[in-house]
Design a protein around this motif. Structure first.
Motif, PDB file in Angstrom:
ATOM      1  N   PRO A  49       0.832  -1.201   0.000  1.00  0.00           N
ATOM      2  CA  PRO A  49       0.000   0.000   0.000  1.00  0.00           C
ATOM      3  C   PRO A  49       0.874   1.262   0.000  1.00  0.00           C
ATOM      4  CG  PRO A  49      -0.916  -1.615   1.494  1.00  0.00           C
ATOM      5  CD  PRO A  49       0.425  -2.155   1.046  1.00  0.00           C
ATOM      6  N   PHE A  50       0.524   2.188  -0.891  1.00  0.00           N
ATOM      7  CA  PHE A  50       1.396   3.329  -1.176  1.00  0.00           C
ATOM      8  C   PHE A  50       0.568   4.603  -1.330  1.00  0.00           C
ATOM      9  CE2 PHE A  50       2.858   6.112  -4.646  1.00  0.00           C
ATOM     10  CZ  PHE A  50       4.133   6.456  -4.222  1.00  0.00           C
ATOM     11  N   LEU A  51       1.060   5.679  -0.743  1.00  0.00           N
ATOM     12  CA  LEU A  51       0.468   6.997  -0.978  1.00  0.00           C
ATOM     13  C   LEU A  51       1.593   7.977  -1.321  1.00  0.00           C
ATOM     14  CD1 LEU A  51      -1.876   9.055  -0.903  1.00  0.00           C
ATOM     15  CD2 LEU A  51      -1.500   9.267   1.561  1.00  0.00           C
ATOM     16  N   GLY A  52       1.526   8.566  -2.487  1.00  0.00           N
ATOM     17  CA  GLY A  52       2.495   9.583  -2.898  1.00  0.00           C
ATOM     18  C   GLY A  52       1.843  10.958  -2.792  1.00  0.00           C
ATOM     19  N   ILE A  53       2.595  11.909  -2.260  1.00  0.00           N
ATOM     20  CA  ILE A  53       2.052  13.258  -2.081  1.00  0.00           C
ATOM     21  C   ILE A  53       2.962  14.273  -2.781  1.00  0.00           C
ATOM     22  CG2 ILE A  53       1.531  15.060  -0.395  1.00  0.00           C
ATOM     23  CD1 ILE A  53       0.868  12.853   1.616  1.00  0.00           C
ATOM     24  N   GLU A 167      -4.157  15.391 -11.209  1.00  0.00           N
ATOM     25  CA  GLU A 167      -4.218  15.630  -9.758  1.00  0.00           C
ATOM     26  C   GLU A 167      -4.163  14.350  -8.929  1.00  0.00           C
ATOM     27  OE1 GLU A 167      -4.197  18.578  -8.531  1.00  0.00           O
ATOM     28  OE2 GLU A 167      -5.426  19.969  -9.665  1.00  0.00           O
ATOM     29  N   ILE A 168      -4.749  13.263  -9.452  1.00  0.00           N
ATOM     30  CA  ILE A 168      -4.767  12.010  -8.684  1.00  0.00           C
ATOM     31  C   ILE A 168      -4.462  10.861  -9.635  1.00  0.00           C
ATOM     32  CG2 ILE A 168      -6.119  10.472  -7.192  1.00  0.00           C
ATOM     33  CD1 ILE A 168      -8.122  12.711  -6.760  1.00  0.00           C
ATOM     34  N   LEU A 169      -3.532   9.993  -9.242  1.00  0.00           N
ATOM     35  CA  LEU A 169      -3.285   8.784 -10.038  1.00  0.00           C
ATOM     36  C   LEU A 169      -3.531   7.554  -9.182  1.00  0.00           C
ATOM     37  CD1 LEU A 169      -0.406   7.180  -9.277  1.00  0.00           C
ATOM     38  CD2 LEU A 169       0.572   9.179 -10.395  1.00  0.00           C
ATOM     39  N   GLU A 170      -3.814   6.486  -9.878  1.00  0.00           N
ATOM     40  CA  GLU A 170      -4.089   5.220  -9.210  1.00  0.00           C
ATOM     41  C   GLU A 170      -3.677   4.112 -10.174  1.00  0.00           C
ATOM     42  OE1 GLU A 170      -8.175   5.233  -8.036  1.00  0.00           O
ATOM     43  OE2 GLU A 170      -8.041   3.302  -7.060  1.00  0.00           O
ATOM     44  N   LEU A 171      -3.102   3.045  -9.628  1.00  0.00           N
ATOM     45  CA  LEU A 171      -2.715   1.940 -10.497  1.00  0.00           C
ATOM     46  C   LEU A 171      -3.817   0.901 -10.561  1.00  0.00           C
ATOM     47  CD1 LEU A 171       0.982   0.916  -9.764  1.00  0.00           C
ATOM     48  CD2 LEU A 171       0.093   2.307 -11.648  1.00  0.00           C
ATOM     49  N   ASP A 172      -4.052   0.384 -11.767  1.00  0.00           N
ATOM     50  CA  ASP A 172      -4.891  -0.801 -11.918  1.00  0.00           C
ATOM     51  C   ASP A 172      -4.136  -1.958 -11.259  1.00  0.00           C
ATOM     52  OD1 ASP A 172      -6.522   0.667 -13.605  1.00  0.00           O
ATOM     53  OD2 ASP A 172      -5.603  -0.095 -15.442  1.00  0.00           O
ATOM     54  N   ASN A 173      -4.862  -2.948 -10.833  1.00  0.00           N
ATOM     55  CA  ASN A 173      -4.238  -4.205 -10.371  1.00  0.00           C
ATOM     56  C   ASN A 173      -3.209  -4.039  -9.257  1.00  0.00           C
ATOM     57  OD1 ASN A 173      -5.693  -5.457 -12.422  1.00  0.00           O
ATOM     58  ND2 ASN A 173      -4.066  -4.937 -13.890  1.00  0.00           N
ATOM     59  N   HIS A 174      -3.546  -3.250  -8.275  1.00  0.00           N
ATOM     60  CA  HIS A 174      -2.676  -3.095  -7.094  1.00  0.00           C
ATOM     61  C   HIS A 174      -3.609  -2.908  -5.895  1.00  0.00           C
ATOM     62  CE1 HIS A 174       0.218  -1.346  -4.268  1.00  0.00           C
ATOM     63  NE2 HIS A 174       1.201  -1.721  -5.078  1.00  0.00           N
ATOM     64  N   PRO A 175      -3.263  -3.455  -4.710  1.00  0.00           N
ATOM     65  CA  PRO A 175      -4.170  -3.305  -3.559  1.00  0.00           C
ATOM     66  C   PRO A 175      -4.456  -1.840  -3.206  1.00  0.00           C
ATOM     67  CG  PRO A 175      -2.413  -4.864  -3.058  1.00  0.00           C
ATOM     68  CD  PRO A 175      -2.084  -4.255  -4.404  1.00  0.00           C
ATOM     69  N   TYR A 176      -3.450  -0.985  -3.275  1.00  0.00           N
ATOM     70  CA  TYR A 176      -3.677   0.446  -3.019  1.00  0.00           C
ATOM     71  C   TYR A 176      -2.421   1.197  -3.430  1.00  0.00           C
ATOM     72  CZ  TYR A 176      -5.305   4.701  -0.650  1.00  0.00           C
ATOM     73  OH  TYR A 176      -5.739   5.982  -0.365  1.00  0.00           O
ATOM     74  N   TYR A 177      -2.457   1.760  -4.605  1.00  0.00           N
ATOM     75  CA  TYR A 177      -1.332   2.567  -5.089  1.00  0.00           C
ATOM     76  C   TYR A 177      -1.945   3.866  -5.593  1.00  0.00           C
ATOM     77  CZ  TYR A 177       3.259   3.538  -7.200  1.00  0.00           C
ATOM     78  OH  TYR A 177       4.500   4.065  -7.516  1.00  0.00           O
ATOM     79  N   PRO A 196      -7.369   9.773   1.391  1.00  0.00           N
ATOM     80  CA  PRO A 196      -6.186   9.019   0.932  1.00  0.00           C
ATOM     81  C   PRO A 196      -5.435   8.316   2.076  1.00  0.00           C
ATOM     82  CG  PRO A 196      -6.233  11.207  -0.061  1.00  0.00           C
ATOM     83  CD  PRO A 196      -7.318  11.184   0.966  1.00  0.00           C
ATOM     84  N   PHE A 197      -5.385   8.953   3.267  1.00  0.00           N
ATOM     85  CA  PHE A 197      -4.714   8.325   4.417  1.00  0.00           C
ATOM     86  C   PHE A 197      -5.557   7.184   4.972  1.00  0.00           C
ATOM     87  CE2 PHE A 197      -2.829  12.586   4.420  1.00  0.00           C
ATOM     88  CZ  PHE A 197      -1.492  12.255   4.460  1.00  0.00           C
ATOM     89  N   MET A 198      -6.861   7.404   5.037  1.00  0.00           N
ATOM     90  CA  MET A 198      -7.764   6.364   5.529  1.00  0.00           C
ATOM     91  C   MET A 198      -7.605   5.095   4.678  1.00  0.00           C
ATOM     92  SD  MET A 198     -10.175   6.046   7.751  1.00  0.00           S
ATOM     93  CE  MET A 198     -11.640   5.107   8.122  1.00  0.00           C
ATOM     94  N   GLY A 199      -7.587   5.290   3.356  1.00  0.00           N
ATOM     95  CA  GLY A 199      -7.443   4.148   2.443  1.00  0.00           C
ATOM     96  C   GLY A 199      -6.109   3.443   2.640  1.00  0.00           C
ATOM     97  N   LEU A 200      -5.066   4.229   2.868  1.00  0.00           N
ATOM     98  CA  LEU A 200      -3.725   3.651   3.043  1.00  0.00           C
ATOM     99  C   LEU A 200      -3.691   2.740   4.274  1.00  0.00           C
ATOM    100  CD1 LEU A 200      -0.702   3.814   2.018  1.00  0.00           C
ATOM    101  CD2 LEU A 200      -0.381   5.453   3.877  1.00  0.00           C
ATOM    102  N   ILE A 201      -4.218   3.235   5.392  1.00  0.00           N
ATOM    103  CA  ILE A 201      -4.166   2.462   6.642  1.00  0.00           C
ATOM    104  C   ILE A 201      -5.069   1.225   6.543  1.00  0.00           C
ATOM    105  CG2 ILE A 201      -4.612   2.529   9.133  1.00  0.00           C
ATOM    106  CD1 ILE A 201      -2.163   4.179   8.273  1.00  0.00           C
ATOM    107  N   LEU A 202      -6.238   1.401   5.951  1.00  0.00           N
ATOM    108  CA  LEU A 202      -7.124   0.236   5.789  1.00  0.00           C
ATOM    109  C   LEU A 202      -6.459  -0.813   4.896  1.00  0.00           C
ATOM    110  CD1 LEU A 202     -10.500   2.137   5.379  1.00  0.00           C
ATOM    111  CD2 LEU A 202      -9.978   0.527   7.217  1.00  0.00           C
ATOM    112  N   ALA A 203      -5.832  -0.381   3.821  1.00  0.00           N
ATOM    113  CA  ALA A 203      -5.162  -1.343   2.924  1.00  0.00           C
ATOM    114  C   ALA A 203      -4.005  -2.027   3.650  1.00  0.00           C
ATOM    115  CB  ALA A 203      -4.665  -0.634   1.665  1.00  0.00           C
ATOM    116  N   ALA A 204      -3.289  -1.270   4.492  1.00  0.00           N
ATOM    117  CA  ALA A 204      -2.154  -1.855   5.221  1.00  0.00           C
ATOM    118  C   ALA A 204      -2.629  -2.950   6.165  1.00  0.00           C
ATOM    119  CB  ALA A 204      -1.423  -0.776   6.005  1.00  0.00           C
TER     120      ALA A 204
END
Ligand SMILES: NC(=O)CC[C@H](N)C(=O)O
Length: 262
Positions: A49-53, A167-177, A196-204
């Motif tokens: 799980p990844f969040l880029g800022i 403004e926002i990117l997301e990868l197909d086929n990844h749990p949370y990128y 975005p942080f909520m999603g990161l922690i839930l995915a982790a």
């Protein structure tokens, strides 16, 4: 760094490898930038799980250009102005002589693309058509490369109101990128975490799917927020969350599962 200081290089890799999730934050200039790009790759290829800022968003774009699109030496013109593949470029209003005064600053609207129907980050924002977030940047994704990115699985699901800036990117086929050009941390609060942080922690914690299945609601145990009504309680919760996101691998015994998100 490997040849200069191999011990600290291996320490840094070790620290990265034991993380449950990773944030690559914003910044300016080239210091540490190649490390950020390597971190983006690690998260992409290892389903972390990844969040880029902000600069982290731009690092994710550059990593994908180099390693998926095979655009050798792709870079931002902020870091290397002579690059053959300028996938991140200076914005017209950016004036490097004026101490950031002409950067793209402040609260701006981002539109979700209507085509982004399967986007995790859009669902985390409550399936809205548009959101407002705060910005501070001088560089942007080069629009000439967007088609290549999207055909290869990097989707720009959020754009500015003129639909020119990514403004926002997301990868197909990844749990949370997920990566965002804006700064979600400016509008995040302990009891109201930015999506975005909520999603990161839930995915982790491998809880993102169940969160979506419940219609983006926390379970009853997670809703005991009135318990945390003093500042001490709030501090305790924050510390537990920080400890767990770094060290805990056992759901059943975690302070995280018993006191905040299960
Ligand atoms: N706030 C940031 O991370 C800025 C990113 C990058 N240096 C830019 O100016 O676009």
């Amino acid at each position: 760094m490997l040849s200069d200081n191999p011990a600290s290089y291996h320490d840094a890799w070790h620290n990265l490898c034991v993380c449950d999730c990773v944030v690559v934050p914003g910044g300016f200039g080239k210091r540490g930038f190649e490390g950020k790009i390597k971190t983006c790759k690690w998260c992409r290829v290892n389903d972390k799980p990844f969040l880029g800022i902000c600069l982290g968003f731009q690092a994710a774009v550059i990593e994908f250009s180099r390693n998926v699109l095979k655009l050798d030496g792709a870079n931002s013109t902020e870091v290397y102005s002579e690059t053959k593949h300028p996938v991140v470029i200076d914005m017209p209003e950016h004036n490097t002589n004026e101490m950031g005064g002409t950067m793209r600053l402040g609260k701006r609207t981002t539109l979700f693309k209507p085509s982004a129907v399967t986007s995790k980050i859009r669902r985390l924002y409550g399936n809205k058509d548009k959101i407002d977030e705060r910005h501070k940047h001088g560089y942007e994704v080069n629009p000439e490369y967007i088609d290549q990115f999207e055909k290869n699985g990097m989707q720009f699901v959020g754009v500015d109101v003129d639909q020119e800036r990514m403004e926002i990117l997301e990868l197909d086929n990844h749990p949370y990128y997920v990566a965002v050009q804006y700064h979600p941390e400016y509008l995040s609060r302990p009891m109201q975490p930015s999506p975005p942080f909520m999603g990161l922690i839930l995915a982790a914690k491998d809880r993102l799917k169940s969160y979506f299945a419940r219609g983006c609601k926390l379970s009853p145990r997670e809703l005991q927020s009135d318990y945390y009504d003093s500042e001490d309680d709030l501090n305790e919760l924050t510390v537990k969350q920080m400890n767990i996101s770094i060290y805990d691998h056992d759901d059943s015994s975690s302070a995280y599962s018993s006191s905040s998100v299960s």
